[in-house]
Write a protein that holds these residues in place. Structure first.
Motif, PDB file in Angstrom:
ATOM      1  N   VAL A  40      -6.423   7.870  -3.097  1.00 16.04           N
ATOM      2  CA  VAL A  40      -7.033   7.037  -4.139  1.00 16.04           C
ATOM      3  C   VAL A  40      -8.326   7.685  -4.637  1.00 16.04           C
ATOM      4  O   VAL A  40      -8.595   7.730  -5.841  1.00 16.04           O
ATOM      5  CB  VAL A  40      -7.307   5.621  -3.604  1.00 16.04           C
ATOM      6  CG1 VAL A  40      -8.076   4.793  -4.632  1.00 16.04           C
ATOM      7  CG2 VAL A  40      -6.004   4.920  -3.248  1.00 16.04           C
ATOM      8  N   ASP A  83      -2.793  -1.236  -7.053  1.00 16.56           N
ATOM      9  CA  ASP A  83      -2.713   0.053  -7.747  1.00 16.56           C
ATOM     10  C   ASP A  83      -2.281  -0.096  -9.205  1.00 16.56           C
ATOM     11  O   ASP A  83      -2.688   0.690 -10.063  1.00 16.56           O
ATOM     12  CB  ASP A  83      -1.750   0.970  -6.997  1.00 16.56           C
ATOM     13  CG  ASP A  83      -1.711   2.363  -7.590  1.00 16.56           C
ATOM     14  OD1 ASP A  83      -2.712   3.090  -7.447  1.00 16.56           O
ATOM     15  OD2 ASP A  83      -0.689   2.720  -8.212  1.00 16.56           O
ATOM     16  N   LEU A 141      -6.564   5.934   1.326  1.00 14.40           N
ATOM     17  CA  LEU A 141      -7.828   5.898   0.595  1.00 14.40           C
ATOM     18  C   LEU A 141      -8.223   7.282   0.105  1.00 14.40           C
ATOM     19  O   LEU A 141      -8.855   7.421  -0.952  1.00 14.40           O
ATOM     20  CB  LEU A 141      -8.935   5.332   1.489  1.00 14.40           C
ATOM     21  CG  LEU A 141      -8.862   3.835   1.801  1.00 14.40           C
ATOM     22  CD1 LEU A 141     -10.004   3.452   2.732  1.00 14.40           C
ATOM     23  CD2 LEU A 141      -8.913   3.014   0.528  1.00 14.40           C
ATOM     24  N   ARG A 145      -0.592   4.449  -0.962  1.00  9.27           N
ATOM     25  CA  ARG A 145      -1.418   5.650  -0.873  1.00  9.27           C
ATOM     26  C   ARG A 145      -2.595   5.410   0.052  1.00  9.27           C
ATOM     27  O   ARG A 145      -3.112   4.306   0.152  1.00  9.27           O
ATOM     28  CB  ARG A 145      -1.926   6.047  -2.257  1.00  9.27           C
ATOM     29  CG  ARG A 145      -0.837   6.428  -3.236  1.00  9.27           C
ATOM     30  CD  ARG A 145      -1.422   7.037  -4.477  1.00  9.27           C
ATOM     31  NE  ARG A 145      -2.286   6.098  -5.193  1.00  9.27           N
ATOM     32  CZ  ARG A 145      -3.136   6.458  -6.155  1.00  9.27           C
ATOM     33  NH1 ARG A 145      -3.237   7.727  -6.485  1.00  9.27           N
ATOM     34  NH2 ARG A 145      -3.866   5.553  -6.769  1.00  9.27           N
ATOM     35  N   ILE A 189       0.846  -1.183   0.000  1.00  7.50           N
ATOM     36  CA  ILE A 189       0.000   0.000   0.000  1.00  7.50           C
ATOM     37  C   ILE A 189       0.882   1.234   0.000  1.00  7.50           C
ATOM     38  O   ILE A 189       1.724   1.403   0.856  1.00  7.50           O
ATOM     39  CB  ILE A 189      -0.896   0.016   1.235  1.00  7.50           C
ATOM     40  CG1 ILE A 189      -1.706  -1.282   1.270  1.00  7.50           C
ATOM     41  CG2 ILE A 189      -1.753   1.235   1.263  1.00  7.50           C
ATOM     42  CD1 ILE A 189      -3.049  -1.268   0.748  1.00  7.50           C
ATOM     43  N   GLN A 228      -6.528   0.486  -3.913  1.00  6.18           N
ATOM     44  CA  GLN A 228      -5.425   0.760  -2.994  1.00  6.18           C
ATOM     45  C   GLN A 228      -4.470  -0.425  -2.919  1.00  6.18           C
ATOM     46  O   GLN A 228      -3.253  -0.261  -2.883  1.00  6.18           O
ATOM     47  CB  GLN A 228      -5.977   1.074  -1.604  1.00  6.18           C
ATOM     48  CG  GLN A 228      -4.915   1.493  -0.594  1.00  6.18           C
ATOM     49  CD  GLN A 228      -5.465   1.563   0.815  1.00  6.18           C
ATOM     50  OE1 GLN A 228      -6.113   0.624   1.271  1.00  6.18           O
ATOM     51  NE2 GLN A 228      -5.213   2.658   1.501  1.00  6.18           N
TER      52      GLN A 228
END
Length: 322
Positions: A11, A127, A8, A6, A4, A124
């Motif tokens: 995103v 990606d 939410l 980024r 992960i 997320q």
């Protein structure tokens, strides 16, 4: 590949300007506003309306005692709580304007929010498959038909389940166990996927230390949400012994003298055994195994339409990568 990078929020900032996402959102909002699915109108909404008119600690029992159908709300407390905020606001608006529309609108908006959260977590977590996931999941005709046209509410436990997958992949055993329990507390048939997640934790060297922590939060959350309700006759009749639960015994071989061999439980246990014998299991193999387990249950039974939603995110990921 699956780390992960980024939040939410970031995103969402990128997602809301995507033209294909906007197209899907416009179509789904149109369905939410204009369509009133029959199953919601006949089963789910009367159950919720009865609770708001006559609040009770055991709404399942109270609903049945007042002549309600046992198909009214065959789900667990996590499903009920998920629908509560929007449907309660809708019920208040119905009382204010003397209408019968806003309760259903709140119910359908809850499904839309669950659908959106599932997309956010998929994007997320994966990606690199951004565009394909929007096409194969967000624009999936199966999701559109089952959730917005037919009106099934399985998107909520499926969302909880994939949020749990996301947290477990990040080695966050606490929230992984909590959301895994919420998926089961929303719909008990989600138990089909639970053993595979614990096998994944046990066989993965980097995650084995979190097995007990995940199990603790899973059991604790289940007891907190569903423990007292298991002593409720209405909940047992409606949510545990509902007709859909018996469908896993539909396919069988009659051996004579009232002896039956049930195909689906045997196939599921064999798959569970082979998963255990893998010795090592990474996240890709976990998703593939879950896809096979859900497929066996759905293809070999007279599965209701909502069960197909279990497969859509997994198949969307597979199609995005192929």
């Amino acid at each position: 590949m699956y780390q992960i990078s980024r939040s939410l929020g970031l995103v969402w900032l990128d997602l809301k300007v995507d033209k294909w996402f906007r197209l899907g959102l416009a179509v789904k909002l149109t369905f939410v506003v204009l369509l009133i699915p029959v199953v919601q109108q006949q089963w789910f909404l009367p159950f919720l309306a009865h609770f708001y008119e006559s609040p009770s600690w055991t709404p399942w029992t109270t609903f049945l005692d007042h002549g309600g159908t046992d198909l009214g709300f065959p789900y667990g407390p996590a499903m009920f709580i998920s629908h509560f905020p929007m449907t309660f606001i809708g019920w208040l608006l119905d009382q204010l304007f003397s209408s019968q529309y806003f309760l259903g609108l709140g119910f359908r908006l809850t499904l839309l929010f669950a659908d959106l959260f599932l997309l956010l977590f998929l994007l997320q977590l994966f990606d690199s498959f951004w565009k394909n996931l929007i096409i194969f999941y967000w624009l999936s005709p199966l999701v559109l038909f089952i959730t917005y046209w037919h009106g099934q509410t399985d998107i909520i436990p499926v969302t909880f389940f994939f949020i749990a997958l996301s947290y477990l992949k990040q080695k966050s055993q606490k929230f992984g166990g909590i959301f895994l329990a919420l998926s089961v507390a929303a719909k008990h048939s989600m138990l089909v996927g639970v053993p595979f997640l614990f096998i994944y934790l046990w066989l993965n060297r980097g995650l084995k230390s979190g097995f007990r922590r995940t199990l603790f939060y899973f059991i604790a959350t289940l007891i907190l949400f569903g423990g007292p309700l298991y002593f409720s006759s209405g909940f047992e009749a409606m949510a545990i012994h509902n007709p859909a639960a018996g469908k896993i015994f539909w396919l069988s071989i009659n051996m004579g003298s009232d002896v039956f061999v049930y195909i689906i439980p045997i196939a599921y246990l064999l798959l569970l055994y082979f998963a255990w014998r893998m010795r090592r299991m990474n996240f890709d193999l976990l998703l593939a195994t879950l896809g096979v387990a859900f497929s066996i249950l759905i293809i070999l039974t007279l599965a209701p339409p909502g069960w197909l939603l279990w497969l859509v995110p997994i198949y969307a990921l597979h199609q995005s990568r192929s």
